[in-house]
Enzyme design. Sequence first.
Site, PDB file in Angstrom:
ATOM      1  N   GLY A 211       1.066   4.179  -5.946  1.00 32.32           N
ATOM      2  CA  GLY A 211      -0.268   4.280  -5.364  1.00 32.32           C
ATOM      3  C   GLY A 211      -0.200   4.426  -3.858  1.00 32.32           C
ATOM      4  O   GLY A 211       0.834   4.179  -3.240  1.00 32.32           O
ATOM      5  N   GLY A 213      -3.045   4.238  -0.270  1.00 33.89           N
ATOM      6  CA  GLY A 213      -4.397   4.038   0.260  1.00 33.89           C
ATOM      7  C   GLY A 213      -4.382   4.116   1.767  1.00 33.89           C
ATOM      8  O   GLY A 213      -3.359   4.441   2.378  1.00 33.89           O
ATOM      9  N   GLU A 217       1.121   2.038   1.118  1.00 33.29           N
ATOM     10  CA  GLU A 217       1.570   2.503  -0.193  1.00 33.29           C
ATOM     11  C   GLU A 217       1.818   1.309  -1.115  1.00 33.29           C
ATOM     12  O   GLU A 217       2.081   0.196  -0.652  1.00 33.29           O
ATOM     13  CB  GLU A 217       2.865   3.306  -0.061  1.00 33.29           C
ATOM     14  CG  GLU A 217       2.746   4.531   0.826  1.00 33.29           C
ATOM     15  CD  GLU A 217       4.084   5.175   1.131  1.00 33.29           C
ATOM     16  OE1 GLU A 217       4.091   6.305   1.649  1.00 33.29           O
ATOM     17  OE2 GLU A 217       5.133   4.545   0.879  1.00 33.29           O
ATOM     18  N   LYS A 231       3.326  -3.903  -2.001  1.00 30.70           N
ATOM     19  CA  LYS A 231       2.373  -3.217  -1.141  1.00 30.70           C
ATOM     20  C   LYS A 231       2.994  -3.107   0.247  1.00 30.70           C
ATOM     21  O   LYS A 231       3.263  -4.121   0.894  1.00 30.70           O
ATOM     22  CB  LYS A 231       1.061  -4.011  -1.099  1.00 30.70           C
ATOM     23  CG  LYS A 231      -0.137  -3.268  -0.535  1.00 30.70           C
ATOM     24  CD  LYS A 231      -1.388  -4.118  -0.735  1.00 30.70           C
ATOM     25  CE  LYS A 231      -2.627  -3.457  -0.166  1.00 30.70           C
ATOM     26  NZ  LYS A 231      -3.827  -4.283  -0.365  1.00 30.70           N
ATOM     27  N   ASP A 332     -14.912  -6.109   0.352  1.00 28.43           N
ATOM     28  CA  ASP A 332     -14.583  -4.734  -0.057  1.00 28.43           C
ATOM     29  C   ASP A 332     -14.399  -4.676  -1.573  1.00 28.43           C
ATOM     30  O   ASP A 332     -13.458  -4.065  -2.075  1.00 28.43           O
ATOM     31  CB  ASP A 332     -13.324  -4.253   0.666  1.00 28.43           C
ATOM     32  CG  ASP A 332     -13.136  -2.735   0.556  1.00 28.43           C
ATOM     33  OD1 ASP A 332     -14.123  -2.029   0.251  1.00 28.43           O
ATOM     34  OD2 ASP A 332     -12.014  -2.247   0.766  1.00 28.43           O
TER      35      ASP A 332
END
Length: 502
Positions: A211, A213, A217, A231, A332
């Site tokens: 993934g 964002g 990563e 992460k 969020d």
Amino acid sequence: RLMKATSKAAHESRKPGDDATLAPEDAARFLSCYCSGHCPEDHENNTCKTNGQCFAIIEEDENGEAILTSGCMKYEGSRFQCKDSPRAQPRRTIECCQTDFCNQDLQPTLPPPIDPGSYFDSAHWLAFLISMTVCCCTLICITVVCYYRYKWQTERQRYHRDLEQDEAFIPVGESLKDLINQSQSSGSGSGLPLLVQRTIAKQIQMVRQIGKGRYGEVWLGRWRGEKVAVKVFFTREEASWFRETEIYQTVLMRHENILGFIAADIKGTGAFTQLFLITDYHENGSLYDYLKFTTLDTQGLLRLAYSAACGLCHLHTEIYGTQGKPAIAHRDLKSKNILMKKNGTCCIADLGLAVKFNSDTNEVDVPISTRVGTRRYMAPEVLDESLNKNHFQAYIMADIYSYGLVIWEMARRCVTGGIVEDYQLPYYEMVPSDPSFEDMLEAVCVKGLRPTVSNRWNSDECLRAMLKLMSECWAHNPASRLTILRVKKTLAKMVESQDIKI
């Protein structure tokens, strides 16, 4: 006669030693000159004629003796000039004149020998100075580069040496679950000891990227054969890494519906710095990914909605006591920040924007970060900037609005009577795919729009109840919204009535 008189005046006005250059109109008059040593082929009786000047030259030969010679200098094309540099080598002096046989009486003298000490007063000094400056600058640059390279290598070696010295011993056979259980039973309540975290981070094997964002990563990693999610934050997102790590390590933070934290560490130094956050790995990905390709039945919908509410409720709730936990708002919340577990429940992730509330001082701990929440999920009070940033309850109510939108995403994928809607993001038909702040403000605040629902929802008891629930979550007035505890209790009754095991 007038032209001849003018030419004669011009010749007489010139002084010996001027440049051997005559005006074109003077080129017609020829001088007779005495010549010795520099006689042209057409000379007669040591005399020559020229349209230029007569000259006498004294120069030093190979043996250092002075030799005096003379001749005719042409108007153009001469290899001499009437002005010589006193620093010419070998030494020589030229004198010129412009009347017949005038050079016979010329007696030029040699310039004095060059004083070696005066070398640095000449143009050579400038060249020497430039050369020395360039050499010094080059030497300084090389020295600086070598110094910083040495310093970087030394720091890197010291960093790895410190890591090895600080490495905690973790017995073979110990699983992550065992380590976490031991940590919880020890009473720390805030995750693994930092030494153990650094050891785990060092021993992680990165497998593949799963993934990406705006923060960085996400990689699939392995620790002693166990899968973990890693992460990796961009360096510019250090504030988000720090806040998320801080929130995860809050006392009593661990909950089955909040992403399981394992370790955090900073790897490398300088340009090679990497910010790692290691958590449980969930192979089904985010709720967003899951809903795009999977439909739900009534039980699946309630299981997801209830587990998400449980996770958010744990975040929002303050636990009092010596080993207490502060109330935390997510800021969020969205389907991409909720992960799917194998048992059909979900857990809340991505706490980089979370806000803590200190009840002792009544202060809101807002993170220092340039990031803001996702515009599509922003509450009306966030969009119109009426949210009271000093009032913690305002952040809590903004989370409830976002939770209502997530429930809408889930409910669309619930099959009733063989009918189900395609997966869509909230407000998909009202704003662009990447809406601006102004787009969302217009739709949510000015027009007062909310995501549309299908008529079939009213004919199904579960979907009808979910519609009522989400509508009370996304109310325009924050004070009219349900608390997450009320949402949790309402869903708990629905789960119990369906005899669903969670």
